[in-house]
Design a protein around this motif. Structure first.
Motif, PDB file in Angstrom:
ATOM      1  N   LYS A  16       0.844  -1.189   0.000  1.00 50.82           N
ATOM      2  CA  LYS A  16       0.000   0.000   0.000  1.00 50.82           C
ATOM      3  C   LYS A  16       0.885   1.248   0.000  1.00 50.82           C
ATOM      4  O   LYS A  16       1.814   1.355   0.808  1.00 50.82           O
ATOM      5  N   THR A  80      -9.780   2.127   6.849  1.00 51.28           N
ATOM      6  CA  THR A  80      -9.827   0.828   7.522  1.00 51.28           C
ATOM      7  C   THR A  80      -9.859  -0.295   6.503  1.00 51.28           C
ATOM      8  O   THR A  80      -9.116  -1.273   6.601  1.00 51.28           O
ATOM      9  N   GLN A  81     -10.724  -0.175   5.492  1.00 50.12           N
ATOM     10  CA  GLN A  81     -10.820  -1.191   4.456  1.00 50.12           C
ATOM     11  C   GLN A  81      -9.552  -1.238   3.601  1.00 50.12           C
ATOM     12  O   GLN A  81      -9.089  -2.309   3.213  1.00 50.12           O
ATOM     13  N   ARG A  84      -6.520  -2.974   5.355  1.00 51.02           N
ATOM     14  CA  ARG A  84      -6.713  -4.375   5.727  1.00 51.02           C
ATOM     15  C   ARG A  84      -5.928  -5.287   4.785  1.00 51.02           C
ATOM     16  O   ARG A  84      -5.860  -5.063   3.591  1.00 51.02           O
ATOM     17  N   ARG A  85      -5.314  -6.297   5.331  1.00 47.39           N
ATOM     18  CA  ARG A  85      -4.517  -7.287   4.596  1.00 47.39           C
ATOM     19  C   ARG A  85      -3.251  -6.696   3.969  1.00 47.39           C
ATOM     20  O   ARG A  85      -2.694  -7.252   3.021  1.00 47.39           O
ATOM     21  N   SER A  86      -2.771  -5.583   4.494  1.00 49.44           N
ATOM     22  CA  SER A  86      -1.510  -5.012   4.002  1.00 49.44           C
ATOM     23  C   SER A  86      -0.341  -5.865   4.443  1.00 49.44           C
ATOM     24  O   SER A  86      -0.289  -6.348   5.575  1.00 49.44           O
ATOM     25  N   PHE A 114      -4.779   0.341  11.672  1.00 49.38           N
ATOM     26  CA  PHE A 114      -5.625  -0.399  10.741  1.00 49.38           C
ATOM     27  C   PHE A 114      -4.920  -1.571  10.060  1.00 49.38           C
ATOM     28  O   PHE A 114      -5.571  -2.546   9.670  1.00 49.38           O
ATOM     29  N   ALA A 115      -3.599  -1.500   9.892  1.00 51.24           N
ATOM     30  CA  ALA A 115      -2.861  -2.602   9.276  1.00 51.24           C
ATOM     31  C   ALA A 115      -2.198  -3.474  10.339  1.00 51.24           C
ATOM     32  O   ALA A 115      -2.034  -4.680  10.152  1.00 51.24           O
ATOM     33  N   GLY A 116      -1.796  -2.844  11.445  1.00 54.53           N
ATOM     34  CA  GLY A 116      -1.144  -3.576  12.519  1.00 54.53           C
ATOM     35  C   GLY A 116       0.223  -2.997  12.830  1.00 54.53           C
ATOM     36  O   GLY A 116       0.900  -2.470  11.935  1.00 54.53           O
TER      37      GLY A 116
END
Length: 215
Positions: A16, A80-81, A84-86, A114-116
């Motif tokens: 991203k 947020t969306q 996600r899954r980055s 949001f990604a961690g």
């Protein structure tokens, strides 16, 4: 051979690329995936991604490089969306803008939220062909937010672009295979061996509006 040792396909690596409007994200991605620079790049509306592939340990992974509009920083439901899954994130700031550092910490906090907190994240300065700050910008940001690498780039002059993306892809492989960063937060290198196979396809095109000139 696959990433999991069975017949399932390898995971798609999601990179991203974020930053304020006119931070040079689109030009940077365009230079990396096509090897070309255009003065006619327009501002991204919404989000789009391009695909390539890279090999690690003999396994070829599909890679998606996402570009999100800078205005989405204020839309939490969208970010947020998006995050996600980055598997790795690049935050861009424009060296030619006086307040280039203004929202970097906000972007970094969004990556964490949001990604961690363990997702690899680097800070990339763009348009250094126009201006390079005299002060130690890496030290400034390192003191207020954790980054896994710092890069100075020019899409126009093709400076530092390939290096920045290759190192971020290396970090994403480490993260995907271990689910944790095994590199130092102050280092931008890992020991993984990667062979790129650049076959770029634009999988989403959005209507775009003119923006400031990007380099």
């Amino acid at each position: 051979m696959t990433a999991t040792g069975d017949s399932s396909p390898p995971k798609t690596i999601q990179i991203k690329v974020v930053g304020d409007a006119c931070a040079g994200k689109t030009s940077l991605i365009h230079r990396y995936v096509t090897g070309e620079f255009s003065e006619l790049v327009k501002a991204t509306v919404g989000a789009e991604f391009h695909t390539s592939s890279a090999k690690m340990d003999g396994v070829e992974y599909p890679i998606q490089i996402w570009d999100i509009a800078g205005s989405y920083r204020t839309h939490q439901n969208v970010t947020t969306q998006f995050f996600r899954r980055s598997d790795a994130v690049m935050i861009c700031c424009n060296a030619s803008q006086e307040d280039y550092f203004h929202n970097v910490v906000d972007w970094r906090n969004m990556v964490t939220d949001f990604a961690g907190p363990d997702v690899p994240c680097v800070l990339t300065m763009t348009q250094i062909d126009r201006y390079v700050p005299e002060r130690n910008w890496q030290a400034e940001f390192q003191g207020i937010a954790p980054f896994d690498g710092f890069y100075q780039t020019s899409a126009k002059d093709d400076v530092g672009v390939t290096e920045a993306f290759r190192e971020l892809i290396r970090m994403s492989f480490t993260f995907v295979t271990t689910r944790k960063p095994t590199f130092s937060r102050t280092s931008a290198t890992t020991s993984n061996t990667i062979t790129e196979s650049i076959d770029i396809k634009s999988l989403r095109e959005n209507n775009k509006k003119p923006c400031c000139k990007k380099q």
